[in-house]
Design a protein around this motif. Sequence first.
Motif, PDB file in Angstrom:
ATOM      1  N   ILE A   1      71.335 -32.507  79.827  1.00 20.32           N
ATOM      2  CA  ILE A   1      72.185 -31.086  79.609  1.00 20.32           C
ATOM      3  C   ILE A   1      73.677 -31.000  79.669  1.00 20.32           C
ATOM      4  O   ILE A   1      74.437 -30.831  78.999  1.00 20.32           O
ATOM      5  N   PHE A   2      74.135 -31.614  80.936  1.00 11.37           N
ATOM      6  CA  PHE A   2      75.735 -31.887  81.027  1.00 11.37           C
ATOM      7  C   PHE A   2      76.339 -33.028  80.317  1.00 11.37           C
ATOM      8  O   PHE A   2      77.537 -32.919  80.215  1.00 11.37           O
TER       9      PHE A   2
ATOM     10  N   TRP B   1      77.927 -28.910  74.595  1.00  7.77           N
ATOM     11  CA  TRP B   1      77.814 -27.491  74.619  1.00  7.77           C
ATOM     12  C   TRP B   1      78.858 -27.148  75.529  1.00  7.77           C
ATOM     13  O   TRP B   1      79.370 -27.833  76.472  1.00  7.77           O
TER      14      TRP B   1
ATOM     15  N   GLN C   1      75.618 -24.607  78.677  1.00  6.67           N
ATOM     16  CA  GLN C   1      74.971 -25.932  79.697  1.00  6.67           C
ATOM     17  C   GLN C   1      74.451 -25.376  81.114  1.00  6.67           C
ATOM     18  O   GLN C   1      73.288 -25.735  81.267  1.00  6.67           O
TER      19      GLN C   1
ATOM     20  N   HIS D   1      70.554 -25.501  81.935  1.00  6.86           N
ATOM     21  CA  HIS D   1      70.120 -25.833  83.261  1.00  6.86           C
ATOM     22  C   HIS D   1      69.276 -25.041  84.165  1.00  6.86           C
ATOM     23  O   HIS D   1      68.282 -25.622  84.730  1.00  6.86           O
TER      24      HIS D   1
END
Length: 149
Positions: free
Chosen positions: A73-74, A78, A83, A87
């Motif tokens: 995700i990180f 985005w 993010q 998350h």
Amino acid sequence: MKIISHAISGAAAGITIGFLLALSFSLLNHTTVFMSSTPDFINQFPNSLIATIASAGLWALMGIVFDVGSYLIFETQWNITRQTIVHFIVTFALFTPLALLAGWFPIQSYFMMYLIEFVIIYVIIWAVSMQIAKSKVHQLNQLLNKEKK
């Protein structure tokens, strides 16, 4: 290949953190034996060794959820808010059942407090991430202004 690396490091971190937390709770509760989880969880198994193995498996899965989730995700392009929200949703959805399986809290009586704590932690993560990003933008702007002169 990088996901496998994150899964392995996440599992190791999860087991380490889970063990240290269990050890701390055992000490704080003045038990004479190591308690890998709550008595209700441990009593589900034929002996404490099997309960500890089950706990370690759950700790490993928890670590994988956070490490792989963070990596996937990180590392996207985005914005920080998206993010953090994604998350939060992913880790909450995957971590919560593991915490329930581990016997960390009964869903009926502690769920709202757990949810509130989870939200507070993510608001703090988001706020710190935003401050770091603002600081980086400020530093880059200063560098650009120096180059213009």
